[in-house]
Design an enzyme around this catalytic site. Structure first.
Site, mmCIF file in Angstrom:
data_model
loop_
_atom_site.group_PDB
_atom_site.id
_atom_site.type_symbol
_atom_site.label_atom_id
_atom_site.label_comp_id
_atom_site.label_asym_id
_atom_site.label_seq_id
_atom_site.Cartn_x
_atom_site.Cartn_y
_atom_site.Cartn_z
ATOM 1 C CB CYS A 1 -6.528 2.911 -1.906
ATOM 2 S SG CYS A 1 -6.417 1.421 -0.946
ATOM 3 C CG ASP B 1 -2.099 0.895 1.093
ATOM 4 O OD1 ASP B 1 -2.032 1.844 0.304
ATOM 5 O OD2 ASP B 1 -3.115 0.644 1.766
ATOM 6 C CG ASP B 2 -0.079 4.895 -0.134
ATOM 7 O OD1 ASP B 2 -0.853 4.521 -1.032
ATOM 8 O OD2 ASP B 2 -0.389 5.741 0.716
ATOM 9 C CG ASP C 1 -2.070 0.637 -3.186
ATOM 10 O OD1 ASP C 1 -0.907 1.066 -3.051
ATOM 11 O OD2 ASP C 1 -3.025 1.029 -2.479
ATOM 12 C CG ASN C 2 -1.399 4.073 -4.713
ATOM 13 O OD1 ASN C 2 -2.543 3.741 -4.370
ATOM 14 N ND2 ASN C 2 -0.526 4.577 -3.844
ATOM 15 C CE LYS D 1 -6.316 0.026 2.031
ATOM 16 N NZ LYS D 1 -5.436 1.178 1.813
ATOM 17 C CE LYS E 1 -2.959 7.365 -1.859
ATOM 18 N NZ LYS E 1 -2.994 6.935 -0.448
ATOM 19 N NE ARG F 1 -5.769 -1.362 -1.720
ATOM 20 C CZ ARG F 1 -4.788 -1.980 -1.059
ATOM 21 N NH1 ARG F 1 -4.895 -3.263 -0.753
ATOM 22 N NH2 ARG F 1 -3.707 -1.325 -0.699
ATOM 23 C CG HIS G 1 -1.895 4.049 3.515
ATOM 24 N ND1 HIS G 1 -2.293 4.925 4.502
ATOM 25 C CD2 HIS G 1 -2.706 4.304 2.447
ATOM 26 C CE1 HIS G 1 -3.283 5.669 4.051
ATOM 27 N NE2 HIS G 1 -3.546 5.320 2.802
ATOM 28 C CG HIS H 1 -9.903 0.643 0.712
ATOM 29 N ND1 HIS H 1 -8.882 1.556 0.777
ATOM 30 C CD2 HIS H 1 -11.049 1.348 0.927
ATOM 31 C CE1 HIS H 1 -9.370 2.755 1.026
ATOM 32 N NE2 HIS H 1 -10.690 2.655 1.123
ATOM 33 C CB SER I 1 -6.876 3.482 4.187
ATOM 34 O OG SER I 1 -6.763 3.226 2.813
#
Length: 456
Positions: free
Chosen positions: A56, A16-17, A255-256, A109, A276, A60, A203, A111, A134
């Site tokens: 996010c 994540d991030d 994810d990014n 996670k 992001k 996903r 994240h 989301h 998140s």
């Protein structure tokens, strides 16, 4: 169920991030990621791998369905109790693999909506333990007074089981999900399985367990990355321990790109522009490492253009499963994955953001960015110690053409030098607008489906 011939187990890590420059095999400084370096040495490292959208929930949704997220009516990052989520009509990777006898589990996670109808068990997973959105969407968020976030709970199956009230609680997430994933492997070693590990970190808010705090020279971010690398090592070791090494494909990606205005609590774009929440490559381009001993060439680097939407068709091809009944956007890159560098599975890519804005298109090494207002981190002073700096959302970006083979940082507009390339990319953009629509030009797409809507 026993495995059929040539049915590989699939383990999919989704950070994540985490930015392009956040692994030591991609140039990270101040800490090492030896388990991921080992995975890269034993597999293939992809350097031109894009998320479908640099945020996010959208990212996903794309990963699990093989679709641009705007095709299936999802965008942005869904908040707690969002009225929309993933539609039950969309077929996901675990749903398709279950038809082939796979056990399916997710630890981390989700989301894609936290209302009961949107949760993982309703979308192909047999087991779920994790956070529904998140972990900054909680009362400790600096904007809590404005956002009025509810208490964040860990969910097991469909039931909230434990609150995440403090950073100390958050520091347990990586180890908890790792241990759950290891147990899943042990429980399903005699049958084919799909294991999805979408870690909530790095994240913000960052949190490392006591074992890793202070271990890096990069501060808390480096400590968190070292613990995530440990998690990958635990999974790889368990696969080998159970004798599953040669029949397990392991995929690691993010994810990014990094949330750059968080400064020392943010990752690195590896030199690509922005991060992001933007349609520049700092937001879209992420690490991707795939390991499958004896099937995926070891120690290889591939520069071919690929995206997270290509993972679904490739996995179902490898497992013998069928494709979704509705239209998807991913392409099967099995031949490339197994070492055939003569093939080019993906030539084009659409950069959508916000609700449904086509901000750029790409073909090969050429990228045409359309005039739009968007997020920019450049020229802004980043925050420190977990507090964000400014990141205005209305920066005016002009139309520009970039040659990514010579200008990967997207700095030199060459549209006036290459009018024929601009015209070709404009045609690709028109195809995208006809198919998926475009808020910038006020177009509706002819092949857009609806998101799920929460039952009242």
């Amino acid at each position: 169920m026993s495995k059929k011939p040539n049915q590989p187990n699939v383990i999919l890590f989704f950070m994540d991030d985490m930015g392009y420059g956040d692994l030591s095999s991609y140039g990270a400084l101040g800490y090492q990621t030896p388990n991921l370096d080992r995975m890269a040495a034993e597999g293939t490292r992809f350097t031109n791998f894009l998320v479908a959208q640099a945020v996010c929930s959208a990212s996903r949704a794309a990963l699990l369905t093989g679709c641009y997220p705007n095709r299936i009516g999802l965008y942005g990052a869904l908040g707690p109790n969002s009225p929309i989520g993933i539609n039950t009509n969309e077929e996901t990777i675990p749903e398709l693999l279950k038809e082939q006898g796979y056990a399916t589990g997710i630890f981390g996670k989700w989301h894609l909506g936290n209302q009961p109808q949107f949760l993982p068990l309703q979308h192909g997973f047999d087991e779920y333990y994790g956070v529904p959105y998140s972990h900054d969407m909680w009362p400790l968020h600096p904007a809590q007074a404005r956002a009025n976030y509810p208490t964040l709970h860990l969910i097991e199956g469909n039931k909230p089981v434990k609150p995440v009230n403090t950073l100390e609680d958050a520091s347990e997430l990586t180890a908890t999900f790792t241990h759950k994933a290891v147990q899943f492997i042990r429980n399903h070693k005699k049958s084919p399985f799909f294991l999805y590990i979408p870690h909530p970190l790095p994240h913000v808010p960052l949190a490392a367990s006591p074992r890793f705090r202070g271990k890096s020279s990069r501060g808390l971010f480096g400590d968190v990355m070292m613990e995530l690398d440990w998690s990958v090592g635990q999974i790889l070791d368990e696969v080998k321990k159970q004798g599953l090494d040669k029949n397990t494909i392991v995929i690691f990606t993010s994810d990014n790109g990094p949330w750059l205005n968080y400064g020392d609590h943010a990752g690195s774009s590896g030199g690509f522009r922005e991060g992001k929440g933007t349609s520049f490559d700092g937001g879209h381009r992420v690490p991707c490492i795939i390991r499958w001993p004896g099937e995926v060439p070891a120690g290889r680097v591939s520069n071919k253009l690929l995206s997270t939407i290509d993972i679904l068709p490739t996995i179902v091809s490898l497992s013998g499963a069928r494709l979704p009944k509705q239209k998807i956007d991913g392409v099967d890159f099995k031949a490339l994955l197994k070492g055939d560098d003569s093939v080019t599975p993906r030539e084009k890519f659409y950069y959508y953001y916000r609700r449904n804005s086509l901000e750029a298109v790409r073909k090969g090494d050429w990228k045409l960015v359309f005039a739009h207002e968007g997020r920019s981190y450049e020229g802004q002073r980043p925050g420190t110690d977990g507090l964000p700096g400014p990141a205005p959302e209305n920066h005016p970006f002009p139309m520009a053409l970039y040659n990514l083979s010579r200008d990967p940082g997207e700095r030199y507009d060459v549209k006036d030098l290459h009018p024929a390339v601009v015209a070709e990319l404009q045609k690709i953009a028109e195809e995208a607008r006809d198919d998926l629509g475009d808020d910038i030009t006020k177009r509706s797409g002819s092949n857009v489906r609806e998101s799920g809507v929460a039952s009242k």
